[in-house]
Design a protein around this motif. Structure first.
Motif: not given
Ligand SMILES: Cc1cc2nc3c(=O)[nH]c(=O)nc-3n(C[C@H](O)[C@H](O)[C@H](O)COP(=O)(O)OP(=O)(O)OC[C@H]3O[C@@H](n4cnc5c(N)ncnc54)[C@H](O)[C@@H]3O)c2cc1C
Ligand SMILES: NC(=O)c1ccc[n+]([C@@H]2O[C@H](COP(=O)([O-])OP(=O)(O)OC[C@H]3O[C@@H](n4cnc5c(N)ncnc54)[C@H](OP(=O)(O)O)[C@@H]3O)[C@@H](O)[C@H]2O)c1
Length: 467
Positions: A212-219, A225-227, A263-267
């Motif tokens: 999870t810490p590695e997954l959270l970093e992607l966000g 953005d993470v999709v 999430r909506t990509p923040s651009g």
């Protein structure tokens, strides 16, 4: 004759490999209060720490601070480091077995697993192993180059290595500039045109191998953005059931992925797209033999011997991409003279005792620890218990009189190496490299600037050729 383990006649152990497993084993042996032990650690590279130096991502400097524990082991009386000595090339297993009471292999699993799909050999398709080794300054990969001119890269695999690669491809030049990423990689990544990394998991979110810490970093990436596609993280009944009894990591992974899907990509200018239930089935090439796309097939999960396996559905799509990295695991390679398990691709062993391939009985005085004992999984700390368990068996064998009596002396063996002109780097030589790298890094606010060239490493280590 003095007893083995006394001050007059220490227990002499050769450890091959100076990664976490090798160093945890050395520390464990040297802290033994009842025995006098001398430990010679060999590594094929001039620098110690194995994947802590050449695997752990450069933007994770805190993880690398584990080397302080290894540095303490290296200060203990009886410890010696012999860098730049490859067992199987500069010294044979038999030479070690003849000179030491015990030989412990902790050589890791340096090669990579293949996908075995058409197009894997095209230019632009490679392994995470090579890419990671290149950005981390492994001398064997100093001359590698990666064409980062494509807009989209695909990373195959759902482990932490896949996430490391995806993240490294998305960091900005400024973010990389404060790390110990090698200069050649910083320059290439700064000019990278990759805007999207698609990470392909062949199974679903419940089966993902990343943490999870590695997954959270992607966000939380500055530039990307993470999709996540909602339909790909819908759970089939078996996965939903598995989630009910799942561990904390799996539960948090699924929660995090659900949050990402909402999430909506923040651009941001770049994207990491996490795809699930998708396997690459072919890598497509252009007329120049360079990757131009990946055909992926949707999977469904089916019960298979107590686990949920990916089964292709026949539903295919083509992703345009110019770069493909497989990050589907590492594998061990055989060492001459050391029994190898060709099915499991690691040293043939039982709980760390290396086995004779004919009799399947322990080969007296030969041991394994770390990835080459268990296979290529587990974090740095996992190797501590693994190495400790092996050392306990070694000491049990010593107590039971099961260690062979060596016919040679380690010092004579080391003298032979020197006479043959093998440029052995001792621990003081490594300390000189370490201090030099740190000094180069300091004005740039970086932990170090790694020396990648072997000759430069030797020069900085103060190596003087014999004669
Ligand atoms: C890309 C990547 C990133 C990782 N990131 C993390 C992380 O962030 N956090 C974490 O906890 N874990 C991480 N891990 C896992 C961790 O690195 C491993 O658990 C650990 O390094 C395995 O230790 P080892 O000693 O078995 O092997 P290794 O670390 O591979 O060490 C093996 C050593 O043996 C030497 N050697 C090999 N062959 C010979 C030979 N013939 N003669 C002499 N020497 C030889 C090698 O040069 C090397 O120094 C990562 C792994 C990878 C692949
Ligand atoms: N930050 C960190 O702590 C960190 C960083 C890097 C590595 N590590 C550790 O190092 C170890 C090795 O990591 P890793 O990522 O190399 O291995 P890993 O965790 O075993 O993951 C390998 C991934 O590859 C997939 N895979 C295997 N064969 C495949 C194929 N033919 N097609 C598609 N996917 C395939 C696996 O899927 P299946 O599950 O379906 O087989 C799995 O998702 C792990 O224990 C990891 O946690 C830790």
């Amino acid at each position: 004759m003095s007893t083995v383990g006394s001050t007059e006649r220490p227990l002499r152990v050769a450890i091959v490999g100076s990664g976490p497993a090798g160093f945890y084993a050395a520390g464990q042996l040297l802290q033994n209060k009842e025995l006098t032990v001398s430990v010679d650690v060999f590594d094929r590279l001039a620098t110690p720490w194995g994947l802590v130096r050449f695997g752990v991502a450069p933007d994770h400097p805190k993880i690398k601070s584990v080397t302080r524990v290894f540095e303490k082991a290296a200060q203990k009386p009886g410890f010696r480091f012999h860098g730049n000595v490859e067992i199987g090339r500069d010294l044979s297993h038999q030479q070690l077995a003849d000179a030491y009471d015990a030989v412990l292999y902790a050589v890791g699993t340096p090669a990579d697993r293949h996908l075995n799909i058409p197009g894997e050999e095209l230019a632009g398709s490679g392994s995470a192993t090579e890419f990671v080794a290149w950005y981390n300054g492994h001398p064997d990969y100093a001359d590698a180059s990666f064409d980062l001119s494509a807009k989209r890269a695909v990373v195959v695999g759902n482990g932490n290595v896949a996430l490391d690669v995806a993240r490294m491809l998305m960091l900005s030049g400024e973010e990389l500039a404060v790390t110990d990423t090698t200069d050649h990689a910083i320059a290439a990544l700064r000019d990278s045109e990759v805007e999207e990394v698609v990470v392909l998991g062949r199974r679903g979110p419940v089966q993902a191998a990343f943490t999870t810490p590695e997954l959270l970093e992607l966000g939380e990436l500055t530039l990307a953005d993470v999709v996540v596609h909602q339909d790909e993280i819908e759970l089939d009944p078996s996965s939903a059931k598995a989630l009910e009894d799942a561990d904390k990591t799996t539960t948090s992974n699924v929660e995090t992925l659900r949050e990402y899907a909402g999430r909506t990509p923040s651009g941001k200018p770049r994207r990491i797209v996490l795809r699930f239930l998708a396997s690459p089935v072919e890598i497509l090439g252009d007329e120049q033999g360079h990757v131009r796309g990946v055909v992926i097939e949707r999977n469904e999960l089916v019960e298979d011997g107590g686990r949920l396996a990916a089964k292709p559905t026949g539903q295919r799509e083509t992703l345009e991409a110019g770069l493909v990295f497989r990050a589907v695991g590492y594998v061990g390679t055989p060492l001459p003279g050391v029994p190898f398990d060709a099915d499991k691709l690691r040293i043939l062993n039982q709980d760390g005792r290396v086995l004779d391939p004919e009799t399947r009985q322990p080969l007296a005085g030969v041991y394994a620890a770390g990835w080459v004992k268990r296979g290529p999984s587990g974090v740095i700390g996992t190797n501590k218990k693994c190495a400790t368990d092996t050392v306990e068996l070694l000491l049990e064998d010593l107590g039971a009189g099961r260690l062979p009596s060596p016919s040679e002396n380690p010092d004579a063996l080391l003298e032979q190496l020197r006479e043959r002109g093998v440029p052995v780097i001792d621990y003081a030589g490594w300390e000189a490299i370490d201090a030099h790298e740190k000094a180069l890094g300091e004005p740039q606010n970086r932990p170090r600037v790694k020396l990648v060239d072997r000759d430069e490493q030797l020069r900085v280590a103060g190596y003087q050729p014999v004669g």
